[in-house]
Enzyme design. Structure first.
Site, PDB file in Angstrom:
ATOM      1  N   CYS A 165       0.876  -1.180   0.000  1.00 51.93           N
ATOM      2  CA  CYS A 165       0.000   0.000   0.000  1.00 51.93           C
ATOM      3  C   CYS A 165       0.910   1.227   0.000  1.00 51.93           C
ATOM      4  O   CYS A 165       1.635   1.451   0.981  1.00 51.93           O
ATOM      5  CB  CYS A 165      -0.913  -0.004   1.230  1.00 51.93           C
ATOM      6  SG  CYS A 165      -1.973   1.454   1.351  1.00 51.93           S
ATOM      7  N   HIS A 183      -1.960  -4.707 -10.526  1.00 55.53           N
ATOM      8  CA  HIS A 183      -2.636  -3.548 -11.131  1.00 55.53           C
ATOM      9  C   HIS A 183      -2.906  -3.767 -12.612  1.00 55.53           C
ATOM     10  O   HIS A 183      -2.043  -4.279 -13.334  1.00 55.53           O
ATOM     11  CB  HIS A 183      -1.795  -2.282 -10.954  1.00 55.53           C
ATOM     12  CG  HIS A 183      -1.782  -1.776  -9.541  1.00 55.53           C
ATOM     13  ND1 HIS A 183      -2.699  -0.890  -9.061  1.00 55.53           N
ATOM     14  CD2 HIS A 183      -0.973  -2.111  -8.491  1.00 55.53           C
ATOM     15  CE1 HIS A 183      -2.472  -0.661  -7.772  1.00 55.53           C
ATOM     16  NE2 HIS A 183      -1.435  -1.399  -7.401  1.00 55.53           N
ATOM     17  N   GLU A 223     -10.167  -0.052  -6.208  1.00 49.85           N
ATOM     18  CA  GLU A 223      -9.208  -0.875  -5.467  1.00 49.85           C
ATOM     19  C   GLU A 223      -9.766  -2.253  -5.113  1.00 49.85           C
ATOM     20  O   GLU A 223     -10.916  -2.365  -4.649  1.00 49.85           O
ATOM     21  CB  GLU A 223      -8.794  -0.163  -4.171  1.00 49.85           C
ATOM     22  CG  GLU A 223      -7.810   0.966  -4.384  1.00 49.85           C
ATOM     23  CD  GLU A 223      -7.066   1.311  -3.115  1.00 49.85           C
ATOM     24  OE1 GLU A 223      -6.803   0.399  -2.312  1.00 49.85           O
ATOM     25  OE2 GLU A 223      -6.757   2.502  -2.928  1.00 49.85           O
ATOM     26  N   CYS A 273      -4.856   6.119  -4.795  1.00 47.65           N
ATOM     27  CA  CYS A 273      -4.227   4.803  -4.662  1.00 47.65           C
ATOM     28  C   CYS A 273      -2.749   4.986  -5.015  1.00 47.65           C
ATOM     29  O   CYS A 273      -2.432   5.309  -6.168  1.00 47.65           O
ATOM     30  CB  CYS A 273      -4.897   3.801  -5.601  1.00 47.65           C
ATOM     31  SG  CYS A 273      -4.162   2.155  -5.522  1.00 47.65           S
ATOM     32  N   GLY A 281      -1.425   2.360  -7.263  1.00 52.45           N
ATOM     33  CA  GLY A 281      -2.134   2.557  -8.540  1.00 52.45           C
ATOM     34  C   GLY A 281      -1.506   3.677  -9.346  1.00 52.45           C
ATOM     35  O   GLY A 281      -1.371   3.590 -10.569  1.00 52.45           O
TER      36      GLY A 281
HETATM   37  N1  LIG Z   1      -6.283  -2.295  -2.499  1.00 47.69           N
HETATM   38  C1  LIG Z   1      -4.865  -2.617  -2.681  1.00 47.69           C
HETATM   39  C2  LIG Z   1      -4.082  -2.326  -1.382  1.00 47.69           C
HETATM   40  C3  LIG Z   1      -3.998  -0.837  -1.063  1.00 47.69           C
HETATM   41  C4  LIG Z   1      -3.433  -0.047  -2.199  1.00 47.69           C
HETATM   42  C5  LIG Z   1      -3.617   1.462  -2.111  1.00 47.69           C
HETATM   43  N2  LIG Z   1      -4.424   1.948  -1.027  1.00 47.69           N
HETATM   44  C6  LIG Z   1      -2.286   2.176  -2.167  1.00 47.69           C
HETATM   45  O1  LIG Z   1      -2.158   3.308  -1.678  1.00 47.69           O
HETATM   46  O2  LIG Z   1      -1.338   1.591  -2.789  1.00 47.69           O
HETATM   47  C7  LIG Z   1      -4.718  -4.096  -3.028  1.00 47.69           C
HETATM   48  O3  LIG Z   1      -5.622  -4.866  -2.721  1.00 47.69           O
HETATM   49  O4  LIG Z   1      -3.676  -4.445  -3.599  1.00 47.69           O
END
Ligand SMILES: N[C@H](CCC[C@H](N)C(=O)O)C(=O)O
Length: 275
Positions: free
Chosen positions: A74, A160, A209, A218, A221
Site C-alpha cells: 500500500c 494492477h 481498489e 491509490c 495505482g
Molecule cells: N487495495 C490494494 C491495497 C492498497 C493499495 C492502495 N491503497 C495504495 O495506496 O497503494 C490491493 O488490494 O492491492
C-alpha cells in the site's frame, strides 16, 4: 483496548496500529467490522506496524483491505507509516526501512513535509502480477460483455490493471472496475486503474481498489499508471498523477529501475478501541 491513529494519504484513509508497543492480532472479521464507516472506525485499509523480522530493517508493515484480506503493498499507507512512527516516537530516523510481505522499501521524510518512498522495481511479467497471460506484452486485452478493453499490467507488489481512457470523469469505474477486479484473468484479483493522459508529464487517474472499491487515491495505482504511461505512451520519467484526492509525484527511469513516489501523509486523530 488498543490505541490507533486515523490517517490518510490524499483521502485514501487508514487505521494505523502500533504493533511494536502493543501485542495485537486481527481476525478477518474484526478488520471488516473496524472498516465499517457507520459501526466501526471506518477506513480503506488497516495498517499494522510490527517489529522488524530481519536485520537492517526498522519495521515490518502489514496491510489489510476493508474486506478483511491481507495484501502485499500500500503506497499511500507507506507514507503514513513514516509519519506515524516519527510522530509516535517509535523512531527518530528520517530514513526508514520497512519490510512487507513482498520485499523491502525505503521511506524518507523530506524537509518539505512530504514523504518519499522507494517502491522498488515494478514487475511486468504476467506470472509476477499474477495474471493468466502466457506472453509478456505492453498491451493486453480482455472482453467484458462483448466489449474489448485494452490495458497494461504491473505489479508493485500488488496487482494492477491500467486502462487508458479519453476522460476519467466519464469512466464507468464501478461497473468495469467491479467486473475486472475479480475477473479470472487475475487469480488474486487486481486493482483497476482508469488513466487519462493530460500532457507528457501529467495524467489523471481513478482507481477501483481490490477489496475496497473506488478510493480517493491509490499510491501503488499511481505508480502502476506511471509505468503504463511510460511504456504505452512514451511519457516522461517524472510525472504528476492527479487523483480525485490530490496529486503524487512519480519518478521511474524505466524497465528494471526502482520507482520513487512522493506525496503527503496526514494524521487526523488518535483513538482507542475495544476489539
Ligand atoms: N487495495 C490494494 C491495497 C492498497 C493499495 C492502495 N491503497 C495504495 O495506496 O497503494 C490491493 O488490494 O492491492
Amino acid at each position: 483496548m488498543i490505541s490507533f491513529a486515523k490517517m490518510h494519504g490524499l483521502g485514501n484513509d487508514f487505521m494505523v496500529v502500533d504493533g511494536v508497543s502493543q501485542q495485537v492480532y486481527f481476525t478477518e472479521g474484526q478488520v471488516r467490522k473496524l472498516a465499517d464507516r457507520h459501526r466501526g472506525v471506518g477506513f480503506d485499509q488497516l495498517l499494522l506496524i510490527e517489529p522488524p523480522q530481519q536485520p537492517d530493517v526498522d519495521f515490518h508493515y502489514r496491510i489489510f483491505n476493508a474486506d478483511g484480506k491481507e495484501v502485499e503493498q500500500c503506497g499511500n499507507g507507506a507514507r503514513c507509516l513514516a509519519r506515524f512512527v516519527r510522530t509516535m516516537g517509535l523512531t527518530w530516523k528520517h530514513k526508514i526501512r520497512v519490510s512487507t510481505m513482498r520485499g523491502l522499501m525505503n521511506l524518507q521524510i523530506m524537509r518539505n513535509g512530504l514523504v518519499s518512498v522507494d517502491m522498488g522495481v515494478p514487475q511486468l511479467a504476467p506470472d509476477t502480477i499474477p495474471m493468466r497471460y502466457a506472453q509478456q506484452d505492453i498491451r493486453y486485452s480482455v472482453n467484458l460483455d462483448g466489449v474489448s478493453y485494452e490495458f497494461g499490467a504491473v505489479s508493485m507488489g500488488n496487482p494492477h490493471c491500467v486502462i487508458t481512457v479519453d476522460d476519467v470523469e466519464k469512466a464507468e469505474v464501478d461497473r468495469i472496475g467491479g467486473a475486472l477486479t475479480q475477473h479470472n484473468l487475475f487469480p488474486e484479483g487486481a486493482n483497476i486503474g482508469f488513466m487519462q493522459k493530460i500532457a507528457h508529464d501529467e495524467v489523471r487517474l481513478r482507481v477501483f481498489e481490490r477489496g475496497v472499491g473506488e478510493t480517493q487515491a491509490c499510491g501503488t495505482g499511481a505508480c502502476a499508471a506511471a509505468v503504463v504511461a511510460r511504456l504505452q505512451h512514451n511519457m516522461n520519467q517524472k510525472i504528476r498523477v492527479y487523483l480525485p484526492g490530490g496529486h503524487l509525484h512519480i519518478d521511474w527511469p524505466g524497465d528494471g529501475e526502482s520507482l520513487k513516489m512522493m506525496g503527503p501523509a496526514e494524521l487526523v486523530y488518535q483513538g482507542y478501541i475495544d476489539l
